[in-house]
Design an enzyme around this catalytic site. Structure first.
Site: not given
Ligand code: PAF
Length: 277
Positions: A28, A30, A33, A150, A187
């Site tokens: 997933a 984004h 990444h 994060k 995600s």
């Protein structure tokens, strides 16, 4: 780009590599990444991305089944980002029956995220150890792995695993990527409705507030926490924590050695965010 689904196949493509930049993900993909992949691309001759929704890091009742899976879109993103090898193993090809386990450290692995999700980091470290060993099995000249700040506790624990197990990999911590409103990309943001996304902005606003206070010279964590709670009063706060780079609790902020972490629930979605001071 080569796509491989088994360890045996991967090993065929990783012989005689110079520098390898590895980005482990659960898919997933984004912009967060993508920023890791871009950095890996800039710094290495070969870029390997893994996509594997790792079952052992989800606890009973968590979102393993509904975790977003976007295989085709992810493959496109990786192709466009110049990834050389995309590793998408099956569960059966990577886990064995009654296999050896890695335990997260008793303190740092079981506070904050580790307390709310007891056992989560055992699963993270288990899969990351496997992936590191698989990707570097043929001994590239240089092996770097990229992780976002994060997941700060995850990052610190992986750094500890590298040190404690004498692993030959350089961990590269990468900055948090936010949307234009400040929401940290994840995600799991896919679970949020438009209104919930709006509500979730209080998290990054509270961290901004904290950093402003610190710039004004307020270093007492109790004072900062009080103001952060005020900004997030519409949210269900799980924790606000002030720790040093070793994840030891702090009463006072230390410049260049503090991390402020937040975990919140916005209805059914659990979100985390942090800033490194
Ligand atoms: O951060 C993640 O996406 C996962 O925890 C990781 C590191 C890929 C391990 O499954």
């Amino acid at each position: 780009m080569i796509i491989v689904n088994s360890v045996e196949e991967l090993l065929k493509y990783t012989r005689d590599l110079d520098s390898v930049g590895f980005v482990p993900t659960m898919g997933a993909l984004h912009q967060g990444h993508l920023s890791l992949i871009k950095r890996a691309r800039d710094e290495n001759s070969t870029v390997i991305v893994s996509i594997f929704v790792n079952p052992t890091q989800f606890l009973e009742g968590e979102d393993l089944d509904k975790y977003p899976r976007k295989e085709l879109a992810d493959i496109e993103i990786c192709k466009r980002a110049g990834v050389d090898i995309l590793f998408m193993p099956t569960v059966e090809s990577i886990y064995f029956k009654d296999e050896l386990r890695i335990e997260a450290p008793a303190i740092r692995g079981f506070i904050l995220e580790g307390a709310k999700r007891a056992g989560h980091f055992n699963g993270v470290l288990q899969i990351v150890m496997k992936l590191f060993n698989i990707i570097s099995y043929n001994r590239p000249k240089k092996f770097r792995a990229y992780f976002g700040k994060k997941d700060a506790q995850q990052l610190i624990l992986i750094e500890q695993m590298v040190k404690d197990y004498f692993l030959n990999v350089e961990i590269i911590p990468c900055e948090i990527i936010r949307d234009s409103n400040g929401l940290a990309l994840s995600s799991r943001n896919a679970y949020l409705s438009k209104e919930e996304k709006e509500q979730a902005l209080a998290i990054s606003r509270s961290l901004k507030r904290a950093s402003k206070l610190i710039m004004q010279g307020v270093l007492d964590t109790k004072k900062i926490e009080k103001e952060m709670r005020e900004v997030m009063k519409s949210l269900d706060i799980e924790y606000i924590a002030f720790v040093d780079r070793n994840f030891k609790k702090q009463e006072r902020i230390e410049l260049k050695n503090s991390i402020i972490l937040v975990a919140c629930r916005v209805n059914n979605t659990r979100l985390i965010d942090n800033i490194w001071i």
